[in-house]
Every structure is written in C-alpha cells, then in structure tokens.
Design an enzyme around this catalytic site. Structure first.
Site, PDB file in Angstrom:
ATOM      1  N   ASN A  45      24.555 -31.426 -16.135  1.00 17.26           N
ATOM      2  CA  ASN A  45      24.393 -31.853 -15.082  1.00 17.26           C
ATOM      3  C   ASN A  45      22.948 -32.788 -15.169  1.00 17.26           C
ATOM      4  O   ASN A  45      22.030 -32.603 -14.839  1.00 17.26           O
ATOM      5  CB  ASN A  45      23.984 -30.939 -14.007  1.00 17.26           C
ATOM      6  CG  ASN A  45      25.341 -30.163 -13.904  1.00 17.26           C
ATOM      7  OD1 ASN A  45      24.928 -28.862 -14.333  1.00 17.26           O
ATOM      8  ND2 ASN A  45      26.337 -30.568 -13.380  1.00 17.26           N
ATOM      9  N   GLY A 125      21.829 -23.792 -21.126  1.00 21.91           N
ATOM     10  CA  GLY A 125      22.583 -22.688 -21.798  1.00 21.91           C
ATOM     11  C   GLY A 125      21.624 -21.594 -21.982  1.00 21.91           C
ATOM     12  O   GLY A 125      20.475 -21.691 -21.781  1.00 21.91           O
ATOM     13  N   CYS A 176      28.257 -25.030 -13.091  1.00 18.80           N
ATOM     14  CA  CYS A 176      28.139 -23.578 -13.489  1.00 18.80           C
ATOM     15  C   CYS A 176      28.917 -22.656 -12.486  1.00 18.80           C
ATOM     16  O   CYS A 176      29.329 -21.611 -13.106  1.00 18.80           O
ATOM     17  CB  CYS A 176      26.644 -23.225 -13.632  1.00 18.80           C
ATOM     18  SG  CYS A 176      25.803 -23.331 -12.072  1.00 18.80           S
ATOM     19  N   LEU A 357      21.000 -22.048  -9.428  1.00 22.69           N
ATOM     20  CA  LEU A 357      21.599 -20.847  -8.896  1.00 22.69           C
ATOM     21  C   LEU A 357      21.093 -19.678  -9.403  1.00 22.69           C
ATOM     22  O   LEU A 357      21.582 -19.473 -10.677  1.00 22.69           O
ATOM     23  CB  LEU A 357      23.072 -21.024  -8.865  1.00 22.69           C
ATOM     24  CG  LEU A 357      23.799 -22.210  -8.240  1.00 22.69           C
ATOM     25  CD1 LEU A 357      25.263 -22.220  -8.311  1.00 22.69           C
ATOM     26  CD2 LEU A 357      23.194 -22.493  -6.798  1.00 22.69           C
ATOM     27  N   ASP A 456       9.295  33.118  12.036  1.00 21.44           N
ATOM     28  CA  ASP A 456       9.420  31.791  10.841  1.00 21.44           C
ATOM     29  C   ASP A 456      10.896  31.630  10.618  1.00 21.44           C
ATOM     30  O   ASP A 456      11.512  31.840   9.435  1.00 21.44           O
ATOM     31  CB  ASP A 456       8.519  32.332   9.470  1.00 21.44           C
ATOM     32  CG  ASP A 456       7.113  32.289   9.611  1.00 21.44           C
ATOM     33  OD1 ASP A 456       6.799  31.604  10.862  1.00 21.44           O
ATOM     34  OD2 ASP A 456       6.412  33.120   9.175  1.00 21.44           O
ATOM     35  N   SER A 484       8.812  30.270  17.213  1.00 23.17           N
ATOM     36  CA  SER A 484      10.005  30.389  16.405  1.00 23.17           C
ATOM     37  C   SER A 484      11.237  30.375  17.215  1.00 23.17           C
ATOM     38  O   SER A 484      12.066  29.636  16.657  1.00 23.17           O
ATOM     39  CB  SER A 484       9.884  32.027  15.863  1.00 23.17           C
ATOM     40  OG  SER A 484       8.799  32.249  14.947  1.00 23.17           O
ATOM     41  N   THR A 537       4.369  32.860  24.701  1.00 24.78           N
ATOM     42  CA  THR A 537       3.072  33.092  23.871  1.00 24.78           C
ATOM     43  C   THR A 537       2.270  31.874  23.962  1.00 24.78           C
ATOM     44  O   THR A 537       2.979  30.767  24.285  1.00 24.78           O
ATOM     45  CB  THR A 537       3.266  33.350  22.209  1.00 24.78           C
ATOM     46  OG1 THR A 537       3.848  32.061  21.794  1.00 24.78           O
ATOM     47  CG2 THR A 537       4.167  34.572  22.194  1.00 24.78           C
ATOM     48  N   HIS A 598      -4.985  23.649  16.642  1.00 25.43           N
ATOM     49  CA  HIS A 598      -4.528  22.573  16.969  1.00 25.43           C
ATOM     50  C   HIS A 598      -5.198  21.400  17.856  1.00 25.43           C
ATOM     51  O   HIS A 598      -5.209  20.254  17.491  1.00 25.43           O
ATOM     52  CB  HIS A 598      -3.134  22.590  18.287  1.00 25.43           C
ATOM     53  CG  HIS A 598      -2.156  23.392  17.770  1.00 25.43           C
ATOM     54  ND1 HIS A 598      -1.301  23.865  18.327  1.00 25.43           N
ATOM     55  CD2 HIS A 598      -1.674  23.410  16.325  1.00 25.43           C
ATOM     56  CE1 HIS A 598      -0.215  24.643  17.787  1.00 25.43           C
ATOM     57  NE2 HIS A 598      -0.546  24.262  16.284  1.00 25.43           N
TER      58      HIS A 598
END
Length: 811
Positions: A45, A125, A176, A357, A456, A484, A537, A598
């Site tokens: 090309n 190539g 190609c 490409l 738990d 829990s 609780t 927390h």
C-alpha cells in the site's frame, strides 16, 4: 528537513506547535504533538498508507519522515511530496513531511532509532513491525491479517459472493483486512460456488490449484511464504504465470480446501493476491472452530467476518454475540466486505476510519483498535482536587418514642398479609413476639417466626433462615432483637429475594460504598418483601445501617465480614425505648459502648460530613452522660440512650468507622470477645494513636486536606461532659489540643471503668492467659484488622506494626 550522511541521518524539524482542544478552565484536556514520527511504508500500500499517515501527522501537528519500501519508493515519495506541497500551501511548516530518497534497511533502522524520533508508525510485514517495536521507541504497528469469513446457514449466498468478491478484488487483495478464507455452511456450499462463478470468480480444479500454488508461494526450509513478485497481481496474470489458459478475465481465484495445516495447505496462509480459500463446514460450531484456527495461525487480533440473515432478530443477536465472543479478532464484521468494512465509517459506524489497523496483544501490537489522531497526541490533563459528593441515606421511615411500636406497625403492615419475624431464643422465650402481635392480628396477617438466631450469625444460620422464609413466602420481614437478629434478617432477605448471589461477591471490599465492583441486587422494588427493624438493645445501630456483619463458618478459621450496600438498609426502623427497657445493666453498658465507639469513629472519619458529625456528637453526649456526670446539668444534651444509639448508627452508616472497629471485629473472631466491650478496650488507645501528626501516615481522602482528628477529638471532649462543643461554660478541658485529646482518652477510660468493662484483654472470660496463647497471634490479628473494611476511613492510615502495637498495649 532530512539530511543523509552515509548511513546516518540528521533530522531537524520545525518546532511543534501546541494543539489545544477547546476546553473549559480546569475541565478539558490539552493535547500536544508527540514530535517527529517515523513512517514505515510497505510495498503493498505505498500510496494510500503514505497519504493516510500524512493526514494523521498533519492533523496532530506532528512532523513525519517516511522510509519507503525500496520496491515502491517512487510512488511513496511522490505521494508524500503531493501531501507536503498541499500542507505547505495551506500554511504548514516547510519540512512537516519528509522522506528518505534512497531507502535501505540500514537507513530505515537508523531512522527508527534516531534520538529525535518520538514514535514509529509501522506498516509492513511481521519482521518490519517487530523491528519497529524492538527499536526502543514507542511504536504503533499492525499485525498480519488472515481474515476468515463464516457463512451461516441463514445467509444469502448471492450477497455473500458479491460482497466478498467486491472486497477481495479491490486492490487485488493487498488490503491486510481482505478476506482470506470462506467457511461456508454445507447447505449453501453448491449455491455459493454457483454465484461466485456467475460474478467472475475462477474456481480452480485440484490440478490447477497446484499450479497456482507454485506461483503464489515459495518454500524455504519447510516454510511457505508469499512470492513478493506476485503480490497485488491480477487474477488473469496469475493464471497466465501458472500456465492456465482461459477465454476471459477473472476477478478472483478460488481454491477448495479441507486442511487447516499451514505446513501442507498453503491456502490457509494470508494471501495478498486476489485469491480465496473455500471450506465446506457441517455446522456453525465447526465454522467457528475453523475461523479460530486460521486466526491463530496468522491473524490473531485482526479481523473476522460473519454473514447471516438479520431476521429473526433474536437468532441474529444470539449468533453474532457468540461469534464475537469466540473469535480472537478485534474487528468482527457482520454482513460487510472485509477490506472496506474494517477501514470503518462507510460500512459501519463503530470503527474509526483508518488504514492502520491495530491487532492488540494477539498480533503483537500496542493498540487493538483502528489507529487515529488520538494515538499521536500527548494529552495533558489538569486535575483539580475535588471532594466526593457526600450523602445521607437512612431508612425512609423511622418511628421513635416510648410505646411507638404498636402504632408504627399499624401503619407499616397495611396491605401486608404474611409477616416473618427473625429473633433469638431468649427474646422469643421472654415473649417479645407478643409485643408486636397486636398489629399483626389486627391486619389478619399470617405469622411465622425464626427464633434460632445466634450471637454473631454465621452463614449456616442464614441458610436455615432462608429455607424457612422460602417455605413461608412472606411479604414483610421484621427483625426483633439486637444487632445479630438485624444482621441475619438483612442477608436472609437478600438471599430469599435474589437466590444464587455468591457470598464472596457480596463480601467484596470497596472504597466507596456507592461504587462497588459488585453491585448488590435491587431490593427497593415494591415486589420485594418489606424489611423492618425493631432493636431491643442500644448499641449496634443496625436498624438504620446498610451493613450486615456475618461470619463465614465454611472456612477455617472462621472469618467475619461486614457486608455493605444501601440495598441492605431496612425500609423502616422502630426505635422504641420500651423495647430496650428490660436490658440487663451489663448488656446495656456493653452495647452502649459499641454505640459510643460508633459516634467517636464516625465523628473523625475521613468520609464524614457535617450531617455525620451533628448526629455523632449528640449521640456521643447522650451515651456518655450515662457514665460521666455533666459539668453543668443545665447544659446537658438531652437524648435517650436508645435513641442516641440509633443516631450513632445513622452517623457511621453515612460516615464509616475506623481501626477500633477493625480490631474489635477480628478479636471477636479470634477469642470471641463481645463486640461492645472489645471496642471499649481499644478505643482510648485508638484516640491517642489517631491524634498523632508527626509520625502517622495521613489518610487519603480529598475531603480532608489536613489532619484534623485532634481538633475533632477536642470538640468531642465537650460532648463527653454532656454539653454542646460551642458552649463556653465547659471548664474541664486542657488549654492545648494535645491536652484535650489526652483528656478525652482519659474520659473514655473512666466511662469504661464506670461501665464495669475490662481494661485488658486478659479480663475477658474465655480468653486464655498470655502464656497459653498461640505464638504470633497479635501479628496475624493485626494483619486481618489492616484488611478490614473499616480501616480505610481512619484518620491515620495504619501500618500493621501500628495495629500490632495497639493490640499488645491492651493485653
């Protein structure tokens, strides 16, 4: 300009100009040219590739120097000269496009490795592309193509023949991406041969195939390669060289094949001639396998084609999706001529128009898409610090106040018919279910109770609960109990509504709860059963939180995971102090300290906000006044401890926690230390640790540009005495921030003592004495705590040695 000195090249180019994209201040990118490009042009090309590379370089304001293929140097140089003259006439610098007049392999190598060259655009190539990548310079190269074409049984053979000949005849097959092998369903084979013949293809006999093969390919040491003298030659001339006389000219030569072995079947190779291999296939699956084999032998990552009827649509979508998944090509074309379709734009709108490409890693390339101007620019982006969007997410319905349970359930259970309650054996035996039965009976709801919740909760317990839910089919689930029961209900409801969710994905780590790598299923749909939490609780805050802490008991040792998603947030919370009025004092003190932790950790969290600190501060004051007398009763922040615990839950649900919880989680798994007392044990040490500014690693959140934990702890000190931090009446604090932090840690220790909670790990029942503990357990627990989900929001990002020191200091 380009000067040649022997086998050395001296390159000087006009200074590149900055290419600025249209941007808004601080938002868009600024693109700059890469610099000088080396353009390697093939013999197949020589003009189109040259013109395309010129357009790429001019568009991006780069300079390009071409190294033509010696066999096509004249047309390459002429194409480059035409582009250069047009660019200069339009105002480009004089030497923006240059070339090597007498190309050779040494000069090409010199160009590619030249210090002034910034990038190589390599088309050619495999050897040339490999040399470009090996030059030590950034390179954009393309791999070989061996495009297979799969013809589905539903395809129109007439259209397939026309489109493939249109493509392969274009430039005599040197593109190609052009078709190399047609893999046709057996049901269409004879018909497609007929259409090929009618449209100008010559189908070779076995004898003719052998003659043409001798012209097209050369054998060297057992390997076949294309004859460069024949590349791009038209079909009629190839037949003449093979000694085959015909009455008319033909567009394309077709050879029927059955073998895929390139050592024996040369037509399975890439063919840059107007020649096609034709395979008969018994099934679509077999066709895909043939296509995969052909690509693997010489076209990985390049292009593949499928021809199929586009109606019925479901079959079209299913087959095309399967073909795309199975085919190792980065350009998968459907019902298109390959040469034109792969180049983009005209036959589709998904591929960028390009003559270069990329084939990705399969083809040994750095890009897997069509090369475009974006690949030839250095993009500079200015990124200004921006804070993450803050949020406040809690259950949409919250009811509070003494005796609110009955009235709340009367409202919530309207239009509900089947109520499933999750609780534990103790609360069930104490008759707590009777406290909610009135509204259930009033609405004539069926009732079922799972009362085997364990402290738990583990996965085994969750699966038992889910099995009972599936048998009962509830439309409302109520958790009555502590953390829990609520944690169990959240996960059981998820698994009931969305069976098959993998626990490992649910437990996946995250940095921002809103941006998970694993997206929790939608549980907000009205068809899902309603979830209600009634805490008995004061401490966990689970009734307002998106968390569910569950132990995986299927592994050894067992691991505790804090699952997190706003899909787990209950749809309603009933915070009734009377439900917690019968709590034993010891349990109340333990759970209250969980809530204190927390509030403390949420207040200084890196992901916190003013909403978080407002809730956390009031909660901290309301809980601490149980254990510390206020300095002035008139200034006391009034808040019921049960409600304060919920406020703390809302705070950490939206602001996260820290390493105190990280350690407490792992100590619960290590020695079954109760969660609230474990937090009480480590919280003073964590406060002192987080106040470090000189030695600790800072946390990484844009919302906190400076270390502020010490100042926030000083604010909490005022709350510790039950007053608002803005009240100046407090006189119990030190003058310095460091002194106030130390006093806060002391207040927490005093409160812990007043609550009757242990101040050392050895004070917990069931924890073995130090000499009987396993060697190195502190290091292992520290490692697990470091990996805990809560660690990321801590004001100081800890090392594992830091965590181990905190654990050792409290043995």
């Amino acid at each position: 300009m380009l000067a040649l000195v022997g086998c050395e090249c001296v390159i000087s180019a006009p200074s590149t100009l900055t290419l600025c994209l249209k941007v808004t201040w601080g938002v868009g990118p600024e693109a700059e040219p890469i610099g000088i490009l080396a353009g390697i042009v093939p013999t197949t090309n020589p003009t189109s590739t040259t013109i395309f590379k010129c357009l790429l370089s001019i568009k991006t304001r780069n300079t390009i120097v071409f190294s033509p293929h010696p066999r096509a140097k004249d047309c390459t140089i002429e194409a480059a000269r035409i582009c250069r003259d047009a660019a200069v006439e339009a105002g480009a610098p004089q030497d923006c496009i240059a070339w090597i007049e007498e190309p050779s392999v040494p000069l090409c190598q010199c160009l590619m490795s030249h210090p002034s060259v910034s990038c190589i655009l390599a088309t050619g190539g495999p050897g040339m592309v490999k040399a470009a990548y090996s030059s030590g310079k950034p390179a954009l190269g393309v791999g070989p193509g061996n495009t297979p074409v799969v013809v589905h049984e539903s395809a129109d053979p007439r259209a397939v023949a026309w489109l493939t000949l249109l493509s392969k005849h274009f430039d005599n097959g040197v593109v190609c991406a052009s078709e190399q092998a047609i893999i046709c369903d057996a049901s269409l084979y004879d018909e497609i041969k007929m259409w090929y013949s009618r449209y100008g293809a010559y189908i070779l006999s076995e004898e003719e195939k052998a003659k043409v093969t001798a012209v097209l390919f050369r054998e060297r040491e057992g390997h076949f390669s294309m004859n460069p003298a024949v590349v791009g030659m038209d079909a009629h001339r190839i037949l003449g060289l093979a000694g085959i006389e015909t009455d008319s000219e033909y567009k394309v030569l077709i050879a029927e094949c059955s073998s895929l072995d390139q050592a024996t079947e040369t037509w399975a190779h890439e063919k840059l001639f107007p020649c096609l291999a034709l395979y008969k296939s018994p099934s679509f699956k077999h066709s895909c396998e043939v296509a995969q084999s052909l690509l693997a032998q010489g076209g990985l990552g390049h292009t593949a084609c499928l021809h199929i009827a586009d109606d019925p649509v479901p079959i079209f979508r299913e087959v095309t999706a399967q073909f795309s998944r199975d085919c190792p090509a980065n350009r998968v074309l459907v019902n298109s001529p390959a040469s034109q379709g792969a180049l983009g734009d005209l036959w589709n709108f998904r591929l960028t128009p390009s003559l270069t490409l990329g084939c990705g890693s399969g083809g040994g390339n750095s890009v897997s898409e069509n090369v475009s101007p974006k690949h030839l620019m250095n993009v500079k982006t200015m990124a200004i610090r921006r804070e993450n969007t803050q949020w406040w997410m809690v259950p949409p319905k919250q009811y509070m106040g003494e005796g609110c349970t009955e009235r709340a359930l009367q409202i919530l259970l309207k239009n509900r018919s089947r109520v499933f309650v999750v609780t534990d054996k103790v609360l069930f035996g104490l008759g707590f279910i009777d406290k909610i039965r009135g509204p259930i009976d009033q609405h004539r709801c069926a009732l079922d109770v799972f009362h085997d919740c364990e402290p738990d909760p583990n996965l085994t317990c969750v699966h038992r609960c889910v099995a009972q839910m599936r048998e009962f089919k509830p439309d409302c689930v109520i958790a009555v109990g502590g953390g829990s029961a609520m944690d169990l209900m959240k996960l059981a409801r998820l698994m009931y509504e969305r069976p098959g969710q993998p626990f490992t994905s649910l437990a996946a780590r995250f940095m921002d709860i809103r941006k998970r790598s694993f997206v929790f299923p939608d549980l907000l749909n009205p068809s899902c059963c309603m979830s209600i939490c009634i805490p008995t609780t004061s401490g966990t805050g689970s009734e307002l939180s998106p968390f569910s802490v569950v132990t995986d008991d299927t592994v050894v040792p067992h691991k505790k995971y804090p699952l997190a998603s706003y899909m787990l947030t209950p749809q309603a919370a009933i915070i009734d102090p009377l439900m917690a009025a019968s709590m034993p004092k010891g349990l109340a003190n333990a759970t209250n300290f969980d809530a204190i932790t927390h509030a403390t950790e949420a207040y200084v969290s890196l992901t916190g906000s003013e909403f978080v600190r407002s809730y956390a501060g009031v909660a901290f004051a309301g809980l601490m006044h149980r254990f510390l007398p206020p300095t002035d009763p008139a200034l006391k922040v009034e808040c019921d401890p049960h409600e304060a615990a919920s406020l703390a839950g809302a705070a950490f649900s939206n602001g996260s926690l820290g390493v105190c919880h990280s350690i407490a989680h792992k100590m619960g798994a290590q020695y079954h230390v109760p969660h609230g007392p474990a937090n009480a044990l480590y919280l003073p040490s964590v406060i002192e640790y987080n106040a470090r500014m000189k030695t600790g690693k800072g946390g990484l959140m844009p919302r906190v540009p400076v270390h502020r934990a010490s100042d926030e702890y000083a604010e909490l000190l005022r709350y510790a005495y039950g007053t608002h931090p803005m009240d100046e009446a407090v006189t119990h604090t030190e003058d310095t921030t460091e002194g106030q932090v130390a006093e806060l840690a002391g207040c927490v220790r005093t409160a812990r003592e007043n609550a009757g909670l242990p101040d050392k790990l050895s004070g917990f029942k069931g924890v073995p004495p130090p000499e009987e503990r396993e060697e190195g357990w502190q290091k292992r627990v520290a490692h697990e705590a470091f990996d805990d989900q809560c660690t990321g929001a801590n004001p100081i990002y800890p090392t594992m040695a830091d965590l181990e020191a905190i654990i050792r200091d409290n043995e």
